[in-house]
Enzyme design. Structure first.
Site, short mmCIF file in Angstrom:
data_model
loop_
_atom_site.label_atom_id
_atom_site.label_comp_id
_atom_site.label_asym_id
_atom_site.label_seq_id
_atom_site.Cartn_x
_atom_site.Cartn_y
_atom_site.Cartn_z
N ASP A 166 -0.23 -1.36 4.50
CA ASP A 166 -0.47 -2.45 3.55
C ASP A 166 0.77 -3.35 3.59
O ASP A 166 1.78 -3.00 4.20
CB ASP A 166 -0.70 -1.89 2.14
CG ASP A 166 -1.01 -3.00 1.12
OD1 ASP A 166 -1.76 -3.93 1.48
OD2 ASP A 166 -0.49 -2.94 -0.01
N SER A 167 0.69 -4.46 2.88
CA SER A 167 1.85 -5.35 2.80
C SER A 167 2.95 -4.75 1.92
O SER A 167 4.11 -5.13 2.04
CB SER A 167 1.42 -6.69 2.21
OG SER A 167 0.84 -6.48 0.93
N TYR A 200 0.51 -10.74 1.97
CA TYR A 200 -0.34 -11.15 3.09
C TYR A 200 -1.39 -12.18 2.63
O TYR A 200 -1.81 -13.03 3.39
CB TYR A 200 -1.14 -9.95 3.63
CG TYR A 200 -0.41 -8.96 4.48
CD1 TYR A 200 0.91 -9.13 4.90
CD2 TYR A 200 -1.08 -7.79 4.90
CE1 TYR A 200 1.54 -8.18 5.70
CE2 TYR A 200 -0.47 -6.85 5.70
CZ TYR A 200 0.84 -7.04 6.10
OH TYR A 200 1.44 -6.10 6.89
N GLY A 201 -1.80 -12.04 1.37
CA GLY A 201 -3.02 -12.70 0.92
C GLY A 201 -2.95 -14.20 0.76
O GLY A 201 -3.97 -14.84 0.52
N CYS A 217 -5.43 -2.05 3.20
CA CYS A 217 -5.20 -3.46 2.86
C CYS A 217 -6.52 -4.20 3.06
O CYS A 217 -7.04 -4.27 4.19
CB CYS A 217 -4.13 -4.03 3.78
SG CYS A 217 -3.94 -5.81 3.61
N ASN A 218 -7.06 -4.74 1.98
CA ASN A 218 -8.32 -5.48 2.07
C ASN A 218 -8.18 -6.76 2.87
O ASN A 218 -9.11 -7.19 3.55
CB ASN A 218 -8.80 -5.85 0.67
CG ASN A 218 -9.34 -4.68 -0.09
OD1 ASN A 218 -10.52 -4.37 -0.01
ND2 ASN A 218 -8.48 -3.99 -0.82
N THR A 219 -7.02 -7.41 2.75
CA THR A 219 -6.83 -8.69 3.43
C THR A 219 -6.91 -8.49 4.95
O THR A 219 -7.59 -9.25 5.65
CB THR A 219 -5.48 -9.31 3.01
OG1 THR A 219 -5.42 -9.36 1.58
CG2 THR A 219 -5.31 -10.70 3.58
N GLU A 247 4.31 -6.36 -7.15
CA GLU A 247 5.42 -5.95 -6.27
C GLU A 247 6.74 -5.97 -7.02
O GLU A 247 7.63 -5.16 -6.76
CB GLU A 247 5.50 -6.85 -5.04
CG GLU A 247 4.43 -6.56 -4.00
CD GLU A 247 4.62 -5.23 -3.26
OE1 GLU A 247 5.77 -4.84 -2.99
OE2 GLU A 247 3.60 -4.59 -2.96
N CYS A 281 -8.48 -5.67 -3.68
CA CYS A 281 -7.12 -5.67 -3.15
C CYS A 281 -6.53 -4.35 -3.60
O CYS A 281 -6.71 -3.94 -4.76
CB CYS A 281 -6.31 -6.84 -3.72
SG CYS A 281 -4.53 -6.72 -3.39
N THR A 282 -5.85 -3.66 -2.69
CA THR A 282 -5.39 -2.31 -3.03
C THR A 282 -4.28 -2.29 -4.07
O THR A 282 -3.95 -1.23 -4.61
CB THR A 282 -4.95 -1.56 -1.75
OG1 THR A 282 -3.99 -2.36 -1.04
CG2 THR A 282 -6.14 -1.26 -0.86
N HIS A 283 -3.70 -3.46 -4.35
CA HIS A 283 -2.74 -3.52 -5.46
C HIS A 283 -3.45 -3.43 -6.82
O HIS A 283 -2.84 -3.04 -7.81
CB HIS A 283 -1.95 -4.83 -5.43
CG HIS A 283 -0.86 -4.88 -4.39
ND1 HIS A 283 -1.11 -5.03 -3.05
CD2 HIS A 283 0.50 -4.85 -4.52
CE1 HIS A 283 0.05 -5.08 -2.39
NE2 HIS A 283 1.04 -4.97 -3.26
N1 DGL Z 1 -2.91 -4.99 -0.90
C1 DGL Z 1 -3.38 -5.89 0.09
C2 DGL Z 1 -4.85 -6.14 0.00
O1 DGL Z 1 -5.55 -5.21 -0.31
C3 DGL Z 1 -2.51 -7.08 0.41
C4 DGL Z 1 -2.10 -7.93 -0.73
C5 DGL Z 1 -1.15 -9.05 -0.32
O2 DGL Z 1 -0.15 -8.76 0.33
O3 DGL Z 1 -1.42 -10.20 -0.65
O4 DGL Z 1 -5.34 -7.20 0.27
#
Ligand code: DGL
Length: 275
Positions: A9-10, A41-42, A72-74, A147, A179-181
């Site tokens: 993931d990011s 990443y998003g 990471c979904n992105t 973060e 998003c995994t966050h």
């Molecule tokens: N946690 C990631 C996701 O699921 C990336 C989020 C990010 O870095 O913007 O998309």
């Protein structure tokens, strides 16, 4: 044979996937990469997200992972094909896994701007439920605040209210944390949504797919996976790596995984093929 499970993931978000993998398959060694030098990443371009995914997955392949779980979904939304091509091992996706188990026609998806703009969730849900109304909302403020560990920040609550407005207007009864966050915001989201709204973490469906996949690849039998005494050994079986500062990641990892974490800083360039 015991396969190394790779996840990336990011940043800290993918730990929400890692902790499910560890809870369900405590015998499995895991390698987690948080690409914290490039978080988020998003809000990046599609080209950036695809190039980063290629580099990260090449690195994981060089570390000997036997299966890759998209944490990471992105990357899943915009670079699943890249991950599959570079991994050389089976890849478990979040988006297709959760889309297959959604049983509502009024679905909201909270995601990064890149994931929401890609329409990946809408397409995946429509593949099995063409009649479903899917409302996707990009949430640019969430990842930077998470973060930074600012989960109690008033801006976070205000941003959540704003992002939920289109979902409330669409009267969704199911909300995917795309998003995994975002599972780290579960209690806030649940509080702001009408009672009875189902909040879904796609990692649950993805991790459920991992067991049968590991078994089909010759990994240890399910019965051994149930042995809770293995839990104590899980920490030693997990390698946590980041591309940015290991110290701040270690303190987040400790709070989200519930135990002290050793974090290594790594350089991904060693895995990039010469031109
Ligand atoms: N946690 C990631 C996701 O699921 C990336 C989020 C990010 O870095 O913007 O998309």
């Amino acid at each position: 044979m015991t396969l190394l499970v790779g996840l990336f993931d990011s940043g800290v978000g993918g730990l929400t996937v890692l902790r499910r993998v560890q809870a369900c398959y405590p015998h499995s060694p895991c390698l987690y990469l948080g690409d914290t030098a490039r978080v988020p990443y998003g809000t990046r371009s599609v080209d950036d997200i695809r190039a980063i995914a290629a580099e990260v997955v090449q690195w994981l392949r060089h570390q000997g992972v036997g299966v890759l779980v998209m944490a990471c979904n992105t990357s899943n939304a915009l670079a699943l094909d890249v991950a599959v091509a570079e991994a050389g091992v089976p890849v478990v996706g979040l988006i297709d896994s959760v889309a297959a188990v959604i049983d509502s026609d009024r679905v909201g998806v909270l995601a990064t701007p890149a994931t929401a703009a890609s329409g990946a969730y809408r397409r995946a849900i429509h593949a099995s439920r063409p009649q479903a109304q899917v409302t996707e909302v990009g949430c640019p403020a969430f990842v930077p605040l998470i973060e930074a560990g600012r989960l109690e920040a008033p801006e976070l609550r205000q941003a959540a209210r704003t992002y939920l407005e289109p979902l409330l207007a669409a009267a969704v009864d199911t909300v995917v944390m795309g998003c995994t966050h975002y599972p780290l915001l579960r209690s806030l989201l649940q509080e702001l949504l009408p009672p009875g709204t189902r909040l879904i973490d796609p990692a649950e469906a993805a991790v459920a797919r991992l067991g049968p996949l590991l078994a089909s690849l010759g990994d240890l039998p399910e019965s051994e996976q149930q042995d809770r005494t293995l839990w104590a050994a899980t920490a030693e079986r997990t390698r946590l790596c980041v591309t940015g500062c290991p110290d701040s990641f270690a303190s987040s990892a400790q709070s989200w995984l519930g135990r002290p974490a050793t974090v290594e800083q790594v350089s991904l360039r060693t895995a990039v093929r010469p031109a």
